[in-house]
Write a protein that holds these residues in place. Structure first.
Motif, mmCIF file in Angstrom:
data_model
loop_
_atom_site.group_PDB
_atom_site.id
_atom_site.type_symbol
_atom_site.label_atom_id
_atom_site.label_comp_id
_atom_site.label_asym_id
_atom_site.label_seq_id
_atom_site.Cartn_x
_atom_site.Cartn_y
_atom_site.Cartn_z
ATOM 1 N N GLY A 1 -6.897 5.281 -0.127
ATOM 2 C CA GLY A 1 -5.438 5.268 -0.051
ATOM 3 C C GLY A 1 -4.912 5.159 1.361
ATOM 4 N N GLY A 2 -5.813 5.132 2.344
ATOM 5 C CA GLY A 2 -5.401 5.063 3.738
ATOM 6 C C GLY A 2 -4.894 3.684 4.123
ATOM 7 N N VAL A 3 -4.039 3.665 5.126
ATOM 8 C CA VAL A 3 -3.487 2.419 5.662
ATOM 9 C C VAL A 3 -3.976 2.267 7.100
ATOM 10 N N ASN A 4 -4.603 1.125 7.372
ATOM 11 C CA ASN A 4 -5.050 0.821 8.743
ATOM 12 C C ASN A 4 -3.841 0.752 9.668
ATOM 13 N N GLY A 5 -4.085 1.007 10.944
ATOM 14 C CA GLY A 5 -3.037 0.757 11.915
ATOM 15 C C GLY A 5 -2.703 -0.726 11.975
ATOM 16 N N SER A 6 -3.740 -1.554 11.966
ATOM 17 C CA SER A 6 -3.572 -3.007 12.059
ATOM 18 C C SER A 6 -4.405 -3.699 10.996
ATOM 19 N N TYR A 7 -4.026 -4.943 10.733
ATOM 20 C CA TYR A 7 -4.866 -5.803 9.925
ATOM 21 C C TYR A 7 -5.039 -7.113 10.674
ATOM 22 N N PRO A 8 -6.288 -7.490 10.963
ATOM 23 C CA PRO A 8 -7.494 -6.723 10.690
ATOM 24 C C PRO A 8 -7.515 -5.415 11.484
ATOM 25 N N ILE A 9 -8.406 -4.533 11.085
ATOM 26 C CA ILE A 9 -8.412 -3.162 11.607
ATOM 27 C C ILE A 9 -8.652 -3.089 13.114
ATOM 28 N N ASP A 10 -9.152 -4.169 13.725
ATOM 29 C CA ASP A 10 -9.383 -4.144 15.167
ATOM 30 C C ASP A 10 -8.206 -4.707 15.971
ATOM 31 N N GLY A 11 -7.045 -4.864 15.315
ATOM 32 C CA GLY A 11 -5.839 -5.272 16.041
ATOM 33 C C GLY A 11 -5.413 -4.181 17.015
ATOM 34 N N ASP A 12 -4.466 -4.486 17.883
ATOM 35 C CA ASP A 12 -4.102 -3.581 18.971
ATOM 36 C C ASP A 12 -3.400 -2.304 18.535
ATOM 37 N N TYR A 13 -2.738 -2.284 17.389
ATOM 38 C CA TYR A 13 -2.015 -1.067 16.985
ATOM 39 C C TYR A 13 -2.933 -0.192 16.144
ATOM 40 N N GLY A 14 -3.185 1.027 16.603
ATOM 41 C CA GLY A 14 -4.039 1.950 15.860
ATOM 42 C C GLY A 14 -5.415 1.366 15.606
ATOM 43 N N ARG A 15 -5.964 0.743 16.630
ATOM 44 C CA ARG A 15 -7.255 0.044 16.508
ATOM 45 C C ARG A 15 -8.316 0.937 15.865
ATOM 46 N N LEU A 16 -8.923 0.414 14.789
ATOM 47 C CA LEU A 16 -10.026 1.076 14.082
ATOM 48 C C LEU A 16 -9.634 2.446 13.515
ATOM 49 N N GLN A 17 -8.360 2.606 13.176
ATOM 50 C CA GLN A 17 -7.882 3.898 12.677
ATOM 51 C C GLN A 17 -7.112 3.734 11.372
ATOM 52 N N TYR A 18 -7.139 4.803 10.583
ATOM 53 C CA TYR A 18 -6.244 4.948 9.439
ATOM 54 C C TYR A 18 -5.207 5.965 9.871
ATOM 55 N N LEU A 19 -3.933 5.591 9.792
ATOM 56 C CA LEU A 19 -2.864 6.413 10.363
ATOM 57 C C LEU A 19 -2.072 7.119 9.270
ATOM 58 N N SER A 20 -1.886 8.413 9.421
ATOM 59 C CA SER A 20 -1.137 9.170 8.408
ATOM 60 C C SER A 20 0.287 8.656 8.270
ATOM 61 N N TRP A 21 0.928 8.321 9.385
ATOM 62 C CA TRP A 21 2.317 7.844 9.315
ATOM 63 C C TRP A 21 2.411 6.453 8.702
ATOM 64 N N ALA A 22 1.358 5.656 8.843
ATOM 65 C CA ALA A 22 1.353 4.352 8.185
ATOM 66 C C ALA A 22 1.344 4.542 6.669
ATOM 67 N N THR A 23 0.546 5.486 6.211
ATOM 68 C CA THR A 23 0.478 5.785 4.780
ATOM 69 C C THR A 23 1.814 6.333 4.295
ATOM 70 N N LYS A 24 2.434 7.197 5.075
ATOM 71 C CA LYS A 24 3.736 7.776 4.713
ATOM 72 C C LYS A 24 4.795 6.691 4.565
ATOM 73 N N PHE A 25 4.887 5.776 5.541
ATOM 74 C CA PHE A 25 5.883 4.714 5.460
ATOM 75 C C PHE A 25 5.559 3.729 4.341
ATOM 76 N N CYS A 26 4.272 3.532 4.064
ATOM 77 C CA CYS A 26 3.880 2.666 2.953
ATOM 78 C C CYS A 26 4.374 3.265 1.631
ATOM 79 N N ILE A 27 4.190 4.560 1.457
ATOM 80 C CA ILE A 27 4.676 5.227 0.248
ATOM 81 C C ILE A 27 6.196 5.108 0.157
ATOM 82 N N ASP A 28 6.892 5.403 1.253
ATOM 83 C CA ASP A 28 8.361 5.311 1.266
ATOM 84 C C ASP A 28 8.831 3.914 0.873
#
Length: 113
Positions: A76-103
């Motif tokens: 259920g996690g949302v990568n910082g970027s797609y692909p995951i090695d993009g510059d924003y949140g590189r190689l990370q799943y971000l809690s706030w990305a998931t929150k905004f995705c749900i919203d």
């Protein structure tokens, strides 16, 4: 920004001053935050192109969700970027990305009726 949105819902993570893609990756957090704005603009104006752009951005981000995680650590996690090695949140799943995705998906459901 809608002019930078690709047909599949991919929104580049950075745009140049003339609103053209400046990178080959997408900031997924920014995509769903922008989708929220487009849904709100649709509610205010009734302009279907805002709703359609927002739905396309949401659909793209949904396709990137981690759903096959065997341990459940990132399901259920949302990568910082797609692909995951993009510059924003590189190689990370971000809690706030998931929150905004749900919203944004809740807003999409309410707009769809």
């Amino acid at each position: 920004m809608r002019s930078a949105l690709q047909d599949d819902g991919f929104l580049p993570g950075r745009l140049s001053s003339d609103w053209r893609p400046a990178v080959q990756w997408s900031c997924l957090t920014g995509s769903v935050q922008t989708a929220i704005c487009w849904f709100l603009l649709y509610e205010i104006t009734g302009e279907a192109s805002y709703r359609d752009a927002a739905a396309a951005a949401n659909a793209f981000v949904r396709k990137t969700l981690a759903v096959d995680d065997q341990n459940g650590d990132i399901r259920g996690g949302v990568n910082g970027s797609y692909p995951i090695d993009g510059d924003y949140g590189r190689l990370q799943y971000l809690s706030w990305a998931t929150k905004f995705c749900i919203d944004s998906n809740i807003l999409e459901s309410s707009v769809a009726g």
